[in-house]
Write an enzyme that holds these catalytic residues in place. Structure first.
Site, short mmCIF file in Angstrom:
data_model
loop_
_atom_site.label_atom_id
_atom_site.label_comp_id
_atom_site.label_asym_id
_atom_site.label_seq_id
_atom_site.Cartn_x
_atom_site.Cartn_y
_atom_site.Cartn_z
N ASN A 26 -7.57 2.24 -11.94
CA ASN A 26 -6.53 1.30 -11.53
C ASN A 26 -5.16 1.90 -11.87
O ASN A 26 -5.01 2.55 -12.90
CB ASN A 26 -6.71 -0.01 -12.32
CG ASN A 26 -5.73 -1.09 -11.92
OD1 ASN A 26 -5.30 -1.16 -10.77
ND2 ASN A 26 -5.36 -1.94 -12.86
N THR A 27 -4.20 1.67 -11.00
CA THR A 27 -2.82 2.06 -11.32
C THR A 27 -2.10 0.82 -11.83
O THR A 27 -2.37 -0.30 -11.39
CB THR A 27 -2.07 2.58 -10.08
OG1 THR A 27 -1.94 1.52 -9.13
CG2 THR A 27 -2.79 3.75 -9.45
N HIS A 28 -1.18 1.03 -12.77
CA HIS A 28 -0.46 -0.11 -13.32
C HIS A 28 1.00 0.28 -13.58
O HIS A 28 1.26 1.34 -14.14
CB HIS A 28 -1.12 -0.58 -14.62
CG HIS A 28 -0.48 -1.82 -15.16
ND1 HIS A 28 -0.66 -3.06 -14.58
CD2 HIS A 28 0.36 -2.01 -16.20
CE1 HIS A 28 0.04 -3.96 -15.25
NE2 HIS A 28 0.67 -3.35 -16.23
N ASN A 75 1.39 3.18 -2.56
CA ASN A 75 0.65 4.18 -3.34
C ASN A 75 -0.55 4.70 -2.54
O ASN A 75 -0.88 5.88 -2.58
CB ASN A 75 0.19 3.60 -4.68
CG ASN A 75 1.37 3.36 -5.63
OD1 ASN A 75 2.48 3.80 -5.38
ND2 ASN A 75 1.11 2.67 -6.72
N LEU A 112 -11.47 -8.23 -11.10
CA LEU A 112 -12.83 -8.09 -10.57
C LEU A 112 -13.81 -8.75 -11.52
O LEU A 112 -13.64 -8.69 -12.74
CB LEU A 112 -13.18 -6.60 -10.44
CG LEU A 112 -12.33 -5.79 -9.47
CD1 LEU A 112 -12.77 -4.33 -9.49
CD2 LEU A 112 -12.41 -6.35 -8.06
N GLY A 117 0.79 -1.23 0.00
CA GLY A 117 0.00 0.00 0.00
C GLY A 117 0.83 1.28 0.00
O GLY A 117 0.40 2.29 0.56
N ASP A 139 -6.33 -4.78 -17.74
CA ASP A 139 -5.62 -3.51 -17.90
C ASP A 139 -5.83 -2.90 -19.29
O ASP A 139 -4.92 -2.32 -19.88
CB ASP A 139 -4.11 -3.69 -17.62
CG ASP A 139 -3.86 -4.16 -16.20
OD1 ASP A 139 -4.53 -3.67 -15.28
OD2 ASP A 139 -2.99 -5.03 -15.99
C1 GAR Z 1 1.78 -0.88 -7.76
O1 GAR Z 1 2.91 -0.73 -8.58
C2 GAR Z 1 0.56 -1.13 -8.61
O2 GAR Z 1 0.54 -0.43 -9.80
C3 GAR Z 1 0.71 -2.60 -8.89
O3 GAR Z 1 1.05 -3.12 -7.63
C4 GAR Z 1 1.86 -2.18 -6.96
C5 GAR Z 1 1.33 -2.00 -5.56
O4 GAR Z 1 2.27 -1.37 -4.76
N1 GAR Z 1 -0.50 -3.14 -9.42
C6 GAR Z 1 -0.51 -4.05 -10.42
O5 GAR Z 1 0.51 -4.53 -10.89
C7 GAR Z 1 -1.89 -4.44 -10.89
N2 GAR Z 1 -1.81 -5.14 -12.12
P1 GAR Z 1 1.89 -0.79 -3.32
O6 GAR Z 1 1.09 -1.88 -2.62
O7 GAR Z 1 3.20 -0.56 -2.65
O8 GAR Z 1 1.12 0.47 -3.54
#
Ligand code: GAR
Length: 200
Positions: free
Chosen positions: A106-108, A14, A92, A12, A144
């Site tokens: 969504n962040t990627h 981000n 989902l 978490g 995505d």
């Molecule tokens: C982030 O880089 C996010 O974009 C990625 O997981 C990480 C979570 O980091 N998500 C994906 O790859 C989804 N396909 P965090 O838990 O430290 O925020």
């Protein structure tokens, strides 16, 4: 004030950045709840800010649809204006996406449509890419594949491993995510219009 629910699976970081940004009284959005599909480390950030959390463990349900229905129930309790998937490492079910779209982003950690999926950073390295990036998208029913709201390139450096590259991508992701949430909150970014434009 835009109300936001954030869904996570892991550390978490981000989420943390978004919580820190939202702590500024000038920031036009507030995080009202943080949910996860497992006992996520990132809950600690929400707890530090006194923000409620909920967990809907994937393993406790027979099907993705049942899991998604319960996740939807939990989200509905909080009636957020926007749902942010920030490291939620689960697809989902369509019913849940359709219920929230386009108010679900969504962040990627890649420059979509390059390297979608659960291993965006690893896949960029394996492909020998000279650059990758970070993206924020509207969630649709593909992997995505939704409309891109913001993205930025990040170079792959000699000697990068998955961890090093991901740690350089994450600050970019955070900046993009905070900016998208701010723009949605101020009305500068219209998710319905962005979604409709992408379907033309
Ligand atoms: C982030 O880089 C996010 O974009 C990625 O997981 C990480 C979570 O980091 N998500 C994906 O790859 C989804 N396909 P965090 O838990 O430290 O925020």
């Amino acid at each position: 004030m835009l109300t936001v629910a954030v869904l996570i699976s892991g550390t978490g970081s981000n989420l943390r950045a978004l919580l820190d940004a939202a702590a500024d009284p000038e920031f036009p959005a507030r995080i009202v709840v943080v949910g996860a599909d497992r006992e996520a480390e990132g809950f600690a950030h929400a707890e530090e800010y006194g923000i409620p959390t909920f967990m809907v463990p994937f393993a406790r349900f027979d099907t993705r649809e049942e899991w998604g229905a319960e996740l939807g129930e939990q989200l509905s309790v909080w009636q957020p204006d926007l749902v942010v998937l920030s490291g939620l490492m689960r697809l989902l079910p369509a019913g849940l996406v359709d219920a929230w779209s386009p108010r679900i982003v969504n962040t990627h950690p890649a420059y979509l449509p390059e390297f979608p999926g659960a291993h965006g950073v690893r896949d960029a390295l394996a492909a020998g890419a000279a650059q990758t990036g970070a993206s924020v998208i509207i969630v649709d029913n593909g992997v995505d594949s939704g409309p891109i709201l913001a993205q930025e390139r990040v170079p792959v450096l000699p000697g990068d491993d998955e961890h090093a590259l991901h740690e350089r991508i994450k600050p970019v992701e955070r900046r993009l995510l905070i900016d998208v949430v701010r723009r949605v909150a101020t009305g500068d970014l219209d998710l319905a219009a962005a979604s409709a434009d992408a379907q033309l």
